[in-house]
Design a protein around this motif. Structure first.
Motif, mmCIF file in Angstrom:
data_model
loop_
_atom_site.group_PDB
_atom_site.id
_atom_site.type_symbol
_atom_site.label_atom_id
_atom_site.label_comp_id
_atom_site.label_asym_id
_atom_site.label_seq_id
_atom_site.Cartn_x
_atom_site.Cartn_y
_atom_site.Cartn_z
ATOM 1 N N ILE A 79 0.839 -1.204 0.000
ATOM 2 C CA ILE A 79 0.000 0.000 0.000
ATOM 3 C C ILE A 79 0.872 1.251 0.000
ATOM 4 N N ASP A 80 1.970 1.224 0.746
ATOM 5 C CA ASP A 80 2.870 2.380 0.788
ATOM 6 C C ASP A 80 3.540 2.616 -0.566
ATOM 7 N N ASP A 81 3.831 1.542 -1.316
ATOM 8 C CA ASP A 81 4.477 1.659 -2.625
ATOM 9 C C ASP A 81 3.495 2.028 -3.740
ATOM 10 N N LEU A 82 2.225 1.931 -3.484
ATOM 11 C CA LEU A 82 1.210 2.168 -4.509
ATOM 12 C C LEU A 82 1.278 3.562 -5.131
ATOM 13 N N PRO A 83 1.406 4.655 -4.369
ATOM 14 C CA PRO A 83 1.492 5.984 -5.011
ATOM 15 C C PRO A 83 2.684 6.112 -5.960
ATOM 16 N N MET A 84 3.824 5.524 -5.593
ATOM 17 C CA MET A 84 4.998 5.592 -6.468
ATOM 18 C C MET A 84 4.755 4.827 -7.765
ATOM 19 N N LYS A 89 3.556 5.027 -13.626
ATOM 20 C CA LYS A 89 2.701 4.678 -14.771
ATOM 21 C C LYS A 89 2.160 5.935 -15.442
ATOM 22 N N ILE A 90 1.815 6.950 -14.654
ATOM 23 C CA ILE A 90 1.319 8.204 -15.225
ATOM 24 C C ILE A 90 2.436 8.882 -16.031
ATOM 25 N N LYS A 91 3.664 8.896 -15.489
ATOM 26 C CA LYS A 91 4.792 9.495 -16.211
ATOM 27 C C LYS A 91 5.043 8.758 -17.529
#
Length: 123
Positions: A79-84, A89-91
């Motif tokens: 869960i902590d790694d999810l934003p990264m 993926k957005i980049k």
């Protein structure tokens, strides 16, 4: 005989809520085969503890506890790694979109130059 049946039925008649009284188990005799005195104030015999095979031991409990804690730690790490991961993926999508946009711009520019060259008689 009929009188005897009625007396037996009266013996097993259920009490109403108002007629219920608390029974003191200490008054029961040992002759009934039940010794309720050994269970007073948490005094359980060691034989009972040894015969509790349906329960897990403290060591097994600690192993299960550790396994569950490890699973929660792993889940928290994901869960902590999810934003990264989402940011990466957005980049990547933005980069691919820029490349596609650049290709479209270059293709459009070449097409305009080709039409302009034909109109002005460069070839």
């Amino acid at each position: 005989m009929a009188n005897e049946k009625i007396s037996r039925l009266d013996k097993f008649k259920l009490e109403n809520r108002d007629e219920r009284i608390t029974k003191d188990l200490k008054e029961l005799s040992k002759a009934s085969g039940l010794d309720f005195h050994q269970y007073s104030a948490g005094s359980i015999s060691s034989n009972e503890v040894l015969n509790m095979n349906e329960y897990i031991s403290r060591k097994e409990f600690e192993q299960f506890e550790k396994r569950i804690d490890d699973k929660f730690d792993n889940l928290n790490h994901k869960i902590d790694d999810l934003p990264m991961k989402i940011e990466d993926k957005i980049k990547l999508q933005i980069s691919e979109m820029k490349n596609t946009q650049m290709q479209w711009f270059i293709g459009t520019l070449i097409a305009i130059l080709g039409v302009a060259g034909k109109v002005f008689g460069f070839y």
